[in-house]
Design a protein around this motif. Structure first.
Motif, mmCIF file in Angstrom:
data_model
loop_
_atom_site.group_PDB
_atom_site.id
_atom_site.type_symbol
_atom_site.label_atom_id
_atom_site.label_comp_id
_atom_site.label_asym_id
_atom_site.label_seq_id
_atom_site.Cartn_x
_atom_site.Cartn_y
_atom_site.Cartn_z
ATOM 1 N N UNK A 81 0.846 -1.201 0.000
ATOM 2 C CA UNK A 81 0.000 0.000 0.000
ATOM 3 C C UNK A 81 0.886 1.259 0.000
ATOM 4 N N UNK A 82 2.004 1.182 0.736
ATOM 5 C CA UNK A 82 2.921 2.319 0.710
ATOM 6 C C UNK A 82 3.507 2.514 -0.685
ATOM 7 N N UNK A 83 3.834 1.397 -1.353
ATOM 8 C CA UNK A 83 4.353 1.474 -2.722
ATOM 9 C C UNK A 83 3.296 2.051 -3.662
ATOM 10 N N UNK A 84 2.054 1.660 -3.470
ATOM 11 C CA UNK A 84 0.963 2.205 -4.277
ATOM 12 C C UNK A 84 0.870 3.717 -4.100
ATOM 13 N N UNK A 85 0.920 4.169 -2.823
ATOM 14 C CA UNK A 85 0.850 5.602 -2.564
ATOM 15 C C UNK A 85 2.000 6.356 -3.216
ATOM 16 N N UNK A 86 3.214 5.790 -3.134
ATOM 17 C CA UNK A 86 4.365 6.446 -3.760
ATOM 18 C C UNK A 86 4.213 6.480 -5.280
ATOM 19 N N UNK A 87 3.684 5.406 -5.863
ATOM 20 C CA UNK A 87 3.495 5.366 -7.317
ATOM 21 C C UNK A 87 2.583 6.495 -7.772
ATOM 22 N N UNK A 88 1.463 6.675 -7.067
ATOM 23 C CA UNK A 88 0.513 7.732 -7.433
ATOM 24 C C UNK A 88 1.120 9.106 -7.172
ATOM 25 N N UNK A 89 1.812 9.232 -6.037
ATOM 26 C CA UNK A 89 2.430 10.514 -5.681
ATOM 27 C C UNK A 89 3.431 10.956 -6.751
ATOM 28 N N UNK A 90 4.262 10.031 -7.204
ATOM 29 C CA UNK A 90 5.268 10.379 -8.216
ATOM 30 C C UNK A 90 4.623 10.754 -9.541
ATOM 31 N N UNK A 91 3.552 10.094 -9.911
ATOM 32 C CA UNK A 91 2.830 10.472 -11.135
ATOM 33 C C UNK A 91 2.192 11.852 -10.972
ATOM 34 N N UNK A 92 1.727 12.146 -9.767
ATOM 35 C CA UNK A 92 1.191 13.489 -9.504
ATOM 36 C C UNK A 92 2.271 14.546 -9.742
ATOM 37 N N UNK A 93 3.469 14.284 -9.244
ATOM 38 C CA UNK A 93 4.561 15.244 -9.415
ATOM 39 C C UNK A 93 4.906 15.426 -10.902
ATOM 40 N N UNK A 94 4.871 14.314 -11.656
ATOM 41 C CA UNK A 94 5.093 14.414 -13.098
ATOM 42 C C UNK A 94 4.057 15.332 -13.739
ATOM 43 N N UNK A 95 2.807 15.163 -13.324
ATOM 44 C CA UNK A 95 1.713 15.900 -13.955
ATOM 45 C C UNK A 95 1.737 17.390 -13.633
ATOM 46 N N UNK A 96 2.397 17.754 -12.538
ATOM 47 C CA UNK A 96 2.478 19.189 -12.222
ATOM 48 C C UNK A 96 3.793 19.772 -12.723
#
Length: 554
Positions: A173-188
């Protein structure tokens, strides 16, 4: 009919003992089989060979004693024969079979049900995929197997609960959160190096877009821990909602969705470990805590608390299965993917160490699905996130075809699933082949009504008119259905029901291609209408166990 033959054998043995022909009254279980060759009769038993030692007689002499003392008050037997080293073969009169049709018609939806489970409480836990991505085609096979096993056990008198275990705690679940977080950073607009161990699929980008739309770019640029935790919670909740929807669409409903996090929140993981420490089963070594699984047959001891103080997945699994038994289940069945084979011994150890019998815990290992399209493999790669989801398969071929085909082979064998075959409306498609029989019979019954034959009713006289070889073959198959269901329950083998339905469909096609049902002779027509109605009911009952519909029209 097997039960009837079994009773005749046991009664004959008792009579033979009563007059001194058989010296011992210690009789083995009476096994009755259906011979593979017609010239060996309708049924056969090896009772004489199993009895020879205790009777201190040659098997053929025991067999002769059975035959000499055989009494059939229902007059079903045509003759008996002794074969080989001591088999007894039973040949039934054609008149013995039609009453089976009457029983099917009378019992209707209850035909095939039994009470062998005696109300024992059984939990079937299946799918239980981590909420880190959508369900794929392999999960679909596990869902079909688990749900069908639960249906069959319930049909056989077990009190069954279906459960989904939500792995909503820990590293994934922590890996899932990091995966989404990093994609968020890409998108901004930030430059991000995306680690290989993060989740790769397009669904991660979709989840990241949802987070940005809801919380804004400033939230992502702010407190990283808060953003990571939010991304993990949002993603897990969204993925789990999708999993629920996919399973609902697949016809799977659970009695309980059990959260792993609940075990930690309620202190159950810590409590189970403390109990095992107090009993000396869990011990300290190298600044970690270990479970002495080798004492219960595992190849090595297993860590339950790491050196950094974090518990392992095994620790929460121990607590989870302890919780299951605390809820009063007599038997626990877990449906896992084939790659979990090595995990079975340690869980058996955990079950035994917490005070339960090893046989109360069973694991069904479901092998891989090879997805094909027109005979050619469909590329799937979980690393790149490019895999065929269960939702896509159901949308393309339909729920019925997917569930039936998943159950056409034993779950411990790999399965080839051809998407193009599953869509065909031909006899090459196994679910169409079976469902078509149900729909064809519905059409015949409608035509009978249109022709003024609705008043024709099944009766003993009508049944006596069923003498054709294809009719007797159909009735024999109907008679086997309850035994098929019981055997499927005893062996946790839903594919046995699938095979039976395909065989019954083949027998019906052979019969229908050779004989008219709506004949002018009222009694013969009544007999044949009763026969095909019984076939239709058994197909409906069997399909229901598999979670597949029985259409009236196709």
């Amino acid at each position: 009919m097997i039960d009837h033959i079994r009773e005749l054998i046991l009664a004959a043995a008792r009579r033979a003992h009563a007059d001194g022909t058989l010296p011992s009254d210690a009789f083995p279980d009476v096994a009755v089989e259906t011979p593979k060759m017609d010239n060996h009769g309708d049924f056969a038993t090896n009772f004489a060979m199993l009895s020879a030692k205790v009777q201190k007689m040659a098997p053929r002499r025991v067999a002769q004693a059975l035959v000499d003392h055989m009494v059939d008050p229902d007059d079903h037997l045509d003759r008996t024969e002794i074969a080989g080293p001591g088999f007894v073969n039973f040949f039934l009169k054609p008149s013995a079979w039609p009453p089976v049709v009457g029983r099917v018609l009378s019992e209707d939806q209850r035909y095939g049900a039994s009470r062998i489970g005696q109300g024992k409480r059984v939990q079937v836990e299946f799918v239980s995929a981590n909420p880190t991505g959508p369900l794929h085609v392999g999960h679909g096979r596990g869902a079909a197997v688990g749900d069908a096993v639960a249906n069959i056990l319930a049909c056989c008198g077990y009190d069954v609960q279906r459960e989904y275990y939500i792995n909503d705690s820990g590293r994934q679940i922590r890996t899932l959160g990091r995966s989404v977080f990093l994609r968020c950073r890409e998108m901004i607009g930030e430059a991000v190096e995306f680690p290989e161990d993060c989740y790769q699929g397009d669904y991660i980008r979709d989840l990241a877009r949802e987070v940005i739309d809801a919380k804004g770019a400033d939230f992502i640029r702010g407190d990283e821990d808060a953003a990571l935790n939010h991304c993990a919670r949002h993603a897990a909740d969204a993925i789990l909602a999708g999993i629920r929807a996919d399973l609902e669409n697949f016809g799977v409903r659970y009695d309980e969705w059990f959260s792993e996090q609940r075990l930690y929140d309620e202190g159950q993981v810590e409590q189970s470990l403390e109990e095992l420490k107090a009993r000396g089963v869990v011990y300290a070594k190298d600044h970690a805590w270990w479970f002495n699984t080798t004492a219960y047959g595992d190849e090595k001891d297993r860590v339950v608390v790491r050196q950094n103080g974090l518990t392992t997945y095994f620790a929460s699994d121990i607590a989870y299965h302890r919780n299951k038994f605390a809820r009063g289940f007599d038997r626990i069945i877990d449906v896992w993917g084939a790659d979990h084979h090595g995990y079975i011994p340690r869980m058996q150890a955990a079950v035994e160490a917490t005070g339960h019998r090893r046989e109360q815990f069973q694991v069904i290992l479901v092998q891989l699905v090879n997805l094909l399209r027109g005979g050619q493999p469909v590329a799937m790669s979980t690393r790149s996130g490019e895999f065929v989801t269960l939702e896509e398969v159901v949308a393309e071929v339909g729920r019925d075809a997917a569930r039936f085909i998943f159950l056409t082979r034993a779950y411990d064998s790999p399965l080839d699933f051809d998407l193009e075959v599953a869509k065909q409306r031909t006899n090459d498609n196994p679910v169409y082949y079976v469902q078509y029989v149900h729909a064809r019979i519905a059409s015949i019954l409608r035509k009978a009504q249109e022709n003024g034959m609705a008043g024709l009713q099944w009766s003993a006289e009508a049944g006596r008119r069923l003498t054709e070889a294809e009719e007797i073959a159909l009735i024999k198959a109907l008679d086997q259905y309850p035994r098929v269901v019981d055997t499927a329950a005893e062996n946790l083998a839903p594919h046995r029901v699938t095979f039976f339905l395909m065989q019954l469909a083949a027998l019906f096609h052979a019969y229908y291609n050779k004989h008219r049902v709506l004949v002018e002779d009222p009694q013969l027509a009544a007999g044949r209408l009763g026969l095909i109605l019984a076939v239709q009911k058994v197909i409906r009952n069997g399909l229901a166990l598999l979670g597949v519909s029985a259409p009236e029209q196709m």
